[in-house]
Enzyme design. Structure first.
Site, short mmCIF file in Angstrom:
data_model
loop_
_atom_site.label_atom_id
_atom_site.label_comp_id
_atom_site.label_asym_id
_atom_site.label_seq_id
_atom_site.Cartn_x
_atom_site.Cartn_y
_atom_site.Cartn_z
N HIS A 313 0.76 -1.25 0.04
CA HIS A 313 -0.03 -0.05 -0.23
C HIS A 313 0.98 1.29 -0.14
CE1 HIS A 313 -2.97 3.21 1.09
NE2 HIS A 313 -3.88 1.81 0.62
N ASP A 372 -7.90 -5.52 0.17
CA ASP A 372 -8.78 -6.12 -0.70
C ASP A 372 -8.03 -7.30 -0.88
OD1 ASP A 372 -10.61 -4.55 -1.55
OD2 ASP A 372 -9.40 -3.14 -2.71
N1 ACO Z 1 4.29 -7.73 -4.94
C1 ACO Z 1 5.40 -7.45 -5.28
N2 ACO Z 1 6.30 -6.42 -5.04
C2 ACO Z 1 5.53 -5.46 -4.84
C3 ACO Z 1 4.17 -5.33 -4.46
C4 ACO Z 1 3.45 -6.46 -4.42
N3 ACO Z 1 2.08 -6.71 -4.36
N4 ACO Z 1 3.94 -4.03 -4.18
C5 ACO Z 1 5.12 -3.46 -4.23
N5 ACO Z 1 6.10 -4.09 -4.58
C6 ACO Z 1 7.54 -3.47 -4.80
C7 ACO Z 1 7.67 -2.83 -5.79
O1 ACO Z 1 8.34 -3.84 -7.08
C8 ACO Z 1 8.82 -1.91 -5.35
O2 ACO Z 1 9.78 -2.74 -5.42
P1 ACO Z 1 11.35 -1.79 -5.80
O3 ACO Z 1 11.66 -0.90 -4.50
O4 ACO Z 1 12.40 -2.74 -5.73
O5 ACO Z 1 11.46 -1.10 -7.35
C9 ACO Z 1 8.49 -1.64 -3.81
O6 ACO Z 1 7.74 -2.88 -3.48
C10 ACO Z 1 7.60 -0.48 -3.88
O7 ACO Z 1 6.45 -0.65 -4.83
P2 ACO Z 1 5.62 0.56 -5.45
O8 ACO Z 1 5.12 0.18 -6.58
O9 ACO Z 1 6.76 1.64 -5.67
O10 ACO Z 1 4.59 1.23 -4.48
P3 ACO Z 1 3.60 2.11 -4.42
O11 ACO Z 1 3.33 2.82 -3.25
O12 ACO Z 1 3.85 3.04 -5.55
O13 ACO Z 1 2.32 1.15 -4.87
C11 ACO Z 1 0.58 -0.50 -4.90
C12 ACO Z 1 1.41 0.67 -3.84
C13 ACO Z 1 0.10 0.04 -6.16
C14 ACO Z 1 -0.70 -0.71 -3.84
C15 ACO Z 1 1.72 -1.55 -4.87
O14 ACO Z 1 1.89 -2.16 -3.57
C16 ACO Z 1 0.84 -2.78 -5.67
O15 ACO Z 1 0.87 -2.85 -7.05
N6 ACO Z 1 0.06 -3.90 -4.84
C17 ACO Z 1 -0.54 -4.73 -5.66
C18 ACO Z 1 -2.02 -4.12 -5.90
C19 ACO Z 1 -3.03 -4.10 -4.71
O16 ACO Z 1 -3.18 -4.57 -3.92
N7 ACO Z 1 -3.51 -2.61 -4.99
C20 ACO Z 1 -4.53 -2.38 -3.87
C21 ACO Z 1 -4.34 -1.10 -3.00
S1 ACO Z 1 -5.27 -0.97 -1.77
C22 ACO Z 1 -6.63 0.01 -2.45
O17 ACO Z 1 -6.49 0.82 -3.51
C23 ACO Z 1 -7.85 -0.19 -2.07
#
Ligand code: ACO
Length: 431
Positions: A313, A372
């Site tokens: 998140h 979620d």
């Molecule tokens: N699985 C694997 N790796 C992940 C995940 C994941 N679910 N989420 C983040 N990471 C990693 C990224 O690859 C990144 O790695 P790096 O630093 O080596 O490049 C690091 O963790 C940070 O991730 P970001 O994408 O930069 O974090 P951001 O805050 O931009 O994204 C998000 C948050 C979109 C929720 C992300 O964690 C994700 O895509 N999760 C899966 C989708 C999801 O569950 N979304 C629901 C969110 S809750 C809602 O909207 C109600």
């Protein structure tokens, strides 16, 4: 008290200027950079808004480190335990929980606005039966402005209030109508003798030949309670992507139905509200516990676009308080719902969660299950089809979207939202 400021100095030119530090009731101080360009001829660069506050708001507060979520100051766990969704909607929209009589008035008005114009039914019928319900939601909600153009004076607070009430009231009716269309079943009218959640379940599942009530003449209270909980947990989440979309669209003076339709479009993405649908698809794809390590490795592989859906998140970096509440509710729903059995997908989800929470990659990046990760398990137990999961989120988040819209529109001195860019194309050249 003297104003706290922060000095920004351009080391190349020696030019410097002071900027105010703004403070909310609680939370991190914020540098007011709105005069940065005027004072220093500079813009800020912050793609993804990693460090940018886009507005002031008194609706919702999140402390991502501590896992705190407050609606109008009330902790989410207290609201989830003690309130109905419409009580929470009233709180978000009006700033306070209502007295019993005011709440009754509010709910009566929601009931009054629930009906759809009959012409909307032919509009819905125009969609192919296999249209994704979110595609239908974007179109139908956007079209509402064509039905209510006499009450679209956005400078009139009463027009604004009625538009917000209409969207809150009609969203579940539109959602259920989209579902009924997709399965070729007749449309079910809203009923004012049922609560918001009972009404939705009835519109989704009752048949002309068979009411959606059990032999004791009531809608399963476990289902109603679960739906109420999910709607409360999803009702608002400050300046998330879809709410920010609603605000940005509203800043142009666009009508509220168009703005909420824009928010629905943003919510649809799998990184946001579409995650609940994506989690179920992912669990089905994983299938069995022995395949979990393979998918964990895929999620960690930078060359693989796969991400563990329902994990991570932007704001919560310890735990998502909504996930804690919903995880507990999963047990209650799966045990309490008439005719429901242990769901193997829930068992699989618990194993996946255990595995990821003990993995160095997820620990180091502070990736925890979000709301979620579990919501789809409950929706599935309620017989809500997977492609309707994000629609369910839409119904709940409408309360938040309209609250932000009302807050923003009541604020004097609104400006159009217009970010700048770093241009990386050609310098001027001749043909
Ligand atoms: N699985 C694997 N790796 C992940 C995940 C994941 N679910 N989420 C983040 N990471 C990693 C990224 O690859 C990144 O790695 P790096 O630093 O080596 O490049 C690091 O963790 C940070 O991730 P970001 O994408 O930069 O974090 P951001 O805050 O931009 O994204 C998000 C948050 C979109 C929720 C992300 O964690 C994700 O895509 N999760 C899966 C989708 C999801 O569950 N979304 C629901 C969110 S809750 C809602 O909207 C109600």
């Amino acid at each position: 008290m003297t104003e706290e400021t922060l000095t920004i100095r351009n080391n190349s030119t020696g030019k410097e200027a002071d900027f105010s530090l703004l403070k909310g009731t609680i939370g991190t101080p914020v540098i007011d950079v709105s005069s940065l360009n005027k004072k220093m001829g500079l813009f800020t660069y912050d793609p993804g808004f990693m460090s940018t506050s886009s507005c002031k708001s008194a609706i919702t507060y999140i402390d991502g480190e501590k896992g705190v979520l407050l609606y109008r100051g009330y902790p989410i766990d207290q609201l989830a335990e003690k309130c109905s969704f419409l009580e929470v909607a009233h709180l978000l929209m009006n700033g306070e929980l209502a007295s019993d009589s005011k709440q009754a008035e509010f709910e009566h008005e929601v009931g009054q606005h629930a009906m759809l114009h009959e012409a909307m039914r032919s509009f819905i019928d125009g969609f192919h039966y296999d249209a994704h319900p979110m595609a239908m939601m974007v179109g139908i909600v956007g079209s509402l402005s064509a039905f209510y153009h006499s009450e679209l004076d956005m400078n009139d607070p009463e027009h604004r209030r009625i538009s917000a009430m209409r969207m809150l009231a009609k969203m579940p009716v539109i959602a259920a109508a989209c579902y009924r269309h997709s399965i070729g079943f007749p449309f079910v009218y809203p009923r004012s003798d049922l609560s918001y959640c009972e009404n939705f379940l009835n519109m989704m599942f009752s048949l002309p030949s068979q009411k959606y009530i059990d032999k004791d003449n009531y809608i399963d209270p476990v289902a109603v309670k679960a739906l109420n909980l999910l709607f409360i947990l999803h009702a608002d989440h400050e300046q998330n992507a879809s709410t920010s979309t609603v605000r940005l669209a509203s800043s142009t003076g666009a009508n509220p139905y168009a703005c909420i339709a824009a928010g629905i479009g943003a919510l649809w993405g799998p990184a946001h509200g579409g995650a609940n649908e994506a989690v179920l698809s992912m669990l089905e794809e994983i299938g069995t516990v022995d395949r979990i390590p393979m998918f964990i490795e895929k999620a960690k592989d930078k060359n693989d676009p796969f991400r563990l859906m329902g994990f991570g998140h932007r704001v919560y970096k310890n735990f998502d308080p909504r996930a804690t509440i919903i995880r507990k509710a999963c047990y209650e729903v799966l045990e309490g719902l008439a005719g429901s059995e242990k769901d193997p997908l829930f068992e699989l989800a618990l194993e996946l969660e255990k595995y990821a929470l003990n993995d160095e990659y997820f620990i180091e990046k502070k990736l925890y299950p979000n709301v979620d990760f579990y919501s789809g398990i409950i929706y599935k137990a309620l017989n809500i089809p997977v492609d309707m999961f994000t629609v369910m989120f839409t119904i709940a988040r409408t309360a938040g979207w309209v609250s932000h819209w009302l807050e923003m529109m009541a604020e004097p001195g609104q400006r159009i939202g217009r970010p700048r860019q770093i241009y990386t194309g050609h310098d001027i050249r001749n043909i």
